[in-house]
Design a protein around this motif. Sequence first.
Motif, mmCIF file in Angstrom:
data_model
loop_
_atom_site.group_PDB
_atom_site.id
_atom_site.type_symbol
_atom_site.label_atom_id
_atom_site.label_comp_id
_atom_site.label_asym_id
_atom_site.label_seq_id
_atom_site.Cartn_x
_atom_site.Cartn_y
_atom_site.Cartn_z
ATOM 1 N N PRO A 129 -7.730 3.395 6.829
ATOM 2 C CA PRO A 129 -9.220 2.980 6.772
ATOM 3 C C PRO A 129 -9.636 1.807 5.941
ATOM 4 O O PRO A 129 -10.313 1.146 6.185
ATOM 5 C CB PRO A 129 -10.088 4.344 6.891
ATOM 6 C CG PRO A 129 -9.029 5.354 7.183
ATOM 7 C CD PRO A 129 -7.482 4.737 6.910
ATOM 8 N N GLN A 130 -9.312 2.199 4.732
ATOM 9 C CA GLN A 130 -9.398 1.265 3.594
ATOM 10 C C GLN A 130 -8.957 -0.197 3.929
ATOM 11 O O GLN A 130 -9.766 -1.134 3.477
ATOM 12 C CB GLN A 130 -8.829 1.836 2.255
ATOM 13 C CG GLN A 130 -9.748 2.928 1.631
ATOM 14 C CD GLN A 130 -9.405 3.183 0.183
ATOM 15 O OE1 GLN A 130 -8.109 2.902 -0.194
ATOM 16 N NE2 GLN A 130 -9.949 4.188 -0.550
ATOM 17 N N TYR A 131 -7.928 -0.237 4.268
ATOM 18 C CA TYR A 131 -7.273 -1.391 4.412
ATOM 19 C C TYR A 131 -8.147 -2.382 5.836
ATOM 20 O O TYR A 131 -8.280 -3.270 5.643
ATOM 21 C CB TYR A 131 -5.948 -1.521 4.857
ATOM 22 C CG TYR A 131 -5.077 -2.899 5.264
ATOM 23 C CD1 TYR A 131 -4.558 -3.532 4.271
ATOM 24 C CD2 TYR A 131 -5.406 -3.267 6.609
ATOM 25 C CE1 TYR A 131 -4.222 -4.754 4.435
ATOM 26 C CE2 TYR A 131 -4.655 -4.626 6.777
ATOM 27 C CZ TYR A 131 -4.113 -5.368 5.794
ATOM 28 O OH TYR A 131 -3.701 -6.677 6.131
ATOM 29 N N ILE A 132 -8.542 -1.490 6.944
ATOM 30 C CA ILE A 132 -9.528 -2.138 7.733
ATOM 31 C C ILE A 132 -10.640 -2.734 7.379
ATOM 32 O O ILE A 132 -11.146 -3.626 7.462
ATOM 33 C CB ILE A 132 -9.574 -1.122 8.746
ATOM 34 C CG1 ILE A 132 -8.182 -0.746 9.532
ATOM 35 C CG2 ILE A 132 -10.690 -1.935 9.934
ATOM 36 C CD1 ILE A 132 -8.414 0.143 10.668
ATOM 37 N N LEU A 133 -11.345 -1.771 6.321
ATOM 38 C CA LEU A 133 -12.590 -1.949 5.700
ATOM 39 C C LEU A 133 -12.532 -3.274 4.945
ATOM 40 O O LEU A 133 -13.386 -4.420 5.181
ATOM 41 C CB LEU A 133 -13.123 -0.923 5.084
ATOM 42 C CG LEU A 133 -14.345 -1.141 4.168
ATOM 43 C CD1 LEU A 133 -15.454 -1.431 5.255
ATOM 44 C CD2 LEU A 133 -14.624 0.046 3.274
ATOM 45 N N PHE A 134 -11.370 -3.370 4.001
ATOM 46 C CA PHE A 134 -11.186 -4.570 3.175
ATOM 47 C C PHE A 134 -10.884 -5.813 4.148
ATOM 48 O O PHE A 134 -11.391 -6.754 3.617
ATOM 49 C CB PHE A 134 -10.347 -4.201 2.110
ATOM 50 C CG PHE A 134 -10.748 -3.202 1.146
ATOM 51 C CD1 PHE A 134 -11.844 -3.517 0.360
ATOM 52 C CD2 PHE A 134 -10.112 -2.146 0.750
ATOM 53 C CE1 PHE A 134 -12.402 -2.564 -0.538
ATOM 54 C CE2 PHE A 134 -10.391 -1.441 -0.221
ATOM 55 C CZ PHE A 134 -11.681 -1.455 -0.772
ATOM 56 N N HIS A 135 -10.321 -5.575 4.906
ATOM 57 C CA HIS A 135 -9.876 -6.941 5.962
ATOM 58 C C HIS A 135 -11.006 -7.562 6.443
ATOM 59 O O HIS A 135 -11.204 -8.541 6.666
ATOM 60 C CB HIS A 135 -8.629 -6.300 6.839
ATOM 61 C CG HIS A 135 -8.433 -7.487 7.864
ATOM 62 N ND1 HIS A 135 -7.444 -8.496 7.498
ATOM 63 C CD2 HIS A 135 -8.669 -7.755 9.147
ATOM 64 C CE1 HIS A 135 -7.324 -9.308 8.461
ATOM 65 N NE2 HIS A 135 -7.947 -8.828 9.610
ATOM 66 N N ASN A 136 -11.939 -6.380 6.735
ATOM 67 C CA ASN A 136 -13.198 -7.029 7.670
ATOM 68 C C ASN A 136 -13.822 -7.604 6.916
ATOM 69 O O ASN A 136 -14.810 -8.721 7.094
ATOM 70 C CB ASN A 136 -13.875 -5.945 8.571
ATOM 71 C CG ASN A 136 -12.998 -5.410 9.449
ATOM 72 O OD1 ASN A 136 -12.130 -6.062 10.272
ATOM 73 N ND2 ASN A 136 -13.394 -4.048 9.912
ATOM 74 N N LEU A 137 -14.238 -7.376 5.464
ATOM 75 C CA LEU A 137 -14.834 -8.032 4.283
ATOM 76 C C LEU A 137 -14.329 -9.131 3.763
ATOM 77 O O LEU A 137 -14.983 -9.900 3.094
ATOM 78 C CB LEU A 137 -15.189 -6.932 3.429
ATOM 79 C CG LEU A 137 -15.842 -5.643 3.597
ATOM 80 C CD1 LEU A 137 -15.791 -4.774 2.429
ATOM 81 C CD2 LEU A 137 -17.320 -6.128 3.897
ATOM 82 N N GLY A 138 -13.001 -9.329 4.269
ATOM 83 C CA GLY A 138 -12.258 -10.503 3.775
ATOM 84 C C GLY A 138 -11.776 -10.492 2.350
ATOM 85 O O GLY A 138 -11.686 -11.630 1.658
ATOM 86 N N TRP A 139 -11.548 -9.425 1.896
ATOM 87 C CA TRP A 139 -11.159 -9.114 0.506
ATOM 88 C C TRP A 139 -9.436 -8.780 0.249
ATOM 89 O O TRP A 139 -9.034 -8.636 -0.424
ATOM 90 C CB TRP A 139 -11.860 -7.860 -0.058
ATOM 91 C CG TRP A 139 -13.430 -8.185 -0.231
ATOM 92 C CD1 TRP A 139 -13.983 -9.490 -0.303
ATOM 93 C CD2 TRP A 139 -14.216 -7.189 -0.627
ATOM 94 N NE1 TRP A 139 -15.211 -9.265 -0.449
ATOM 95 C CE2 TRP A 139 -15.423 -7.904 -0.652
ATOM 96 C CE3 TRP A 139 -14.676 -5.894 -0.638
ATOM 97 C CZ2 TRP A 139 -16.786 -7.339 -1.108
ATOM 98 C CZ3 TRP A 139 -15.588 -5.135 -1.045
ATOM 99 C CH2 TRP A 139 -16.441 -5.849 -1.057
ATOM 100 N N VAL A 140 -8.793 -8.833 1.376
ATOM 101 C CA VAL A 140 -7.242 -8.778 1.275
ATOM 102 C C VAL A 140 -6.850 -9.927 0.691
ATOM 103 O O VAL A 140 -7.486 -11.236 0.894
ATOM 104 C CB VAL A 140 -6.658 -8.678 2.772
ATOM 105 C CG1 VAL A 140 -5.202 -8.293 2.660
ATOM 106 C CG2 VAL A 140 -7.214 -7.170 3.503
#
Length: 281
Positions: A129-140
């Motif tokens: 869930p954290q990875y999906i959140l940060f990916h959607n925010l463009g922070w990966v």
Amino acid sequence: MKKKHSSFSNFIYYTFVILFGFVMVYPILWMIMSSLKPETEIFGNASSLIPSQLLFENYARGWEGFGRTGFDLYFRNSMIVTSLVVIGTVLSASIVAYGFARLKFRFKPILFACLMATVMLPVQITLIPQYILFHNLGWVNTFIPLILPAFLGGQPFFIFLLIQFIRGIPRELDEAAIIDGCSTFGIFTRIILPLLKPALVTVVIFAFMWTWDDFLAPLIYLNNANLHTVTLGLRNFMDADSGTNWGPLLAMSSLSLLPQLILFAFFQKYLVQGIATTGLK
């Protein structure tokens, strides 16, 4: 006779402690000494700690890194991430712990139960869930996913540690400060926070060690080689096709221990005080 018996008991005790300490330190000694050995001698004569010749070339090769990325860049990245995580953890954990230990607010028992539940929650469960959140925010592929969680609550273990420490501080100090006209935030900054120094040093040491040694989070979020931390840099020495460069790997592994050893040596007395006392004498 009693004095001789006491001396003999001390001799047995210290002998056991020294031998046990040597067993605990032996892997580190082997790593440091093997970093100075030729490649063929590392496992060819693994039982011997003393190298046949001191080969400092392993440190030079390891420090060069890979391609145009030197190992100094990995150290810089790790220091940036670790320092910010430590700062965020100390700030957020101390504020949250003060709220749970001293303030009265709605749903406090329920929120505290949720906090204790997250202590027992494996980090792998929240990873997706954290990875999906940060990916959607463009922070990966940035440092933000590694740093931001520390400022938004920190580790539940550290919060619980500070809560228990604050509960050992007499409330009479808070009441005296209120009589003198101190606000709630003033009590935290002027009374509680100075008395938290031993516990906060404990938090700093553990947060630094856990973040510096973290391999999973940088592996998940960092794809650019220029953003890699020390743990990922060490992993680059291991290749399934071309083999493992054990000399440079052990050399850089030895150097990666230095920041932790220096931090522990500098704050050791505060660490013992934070674990063994309640914050007041």
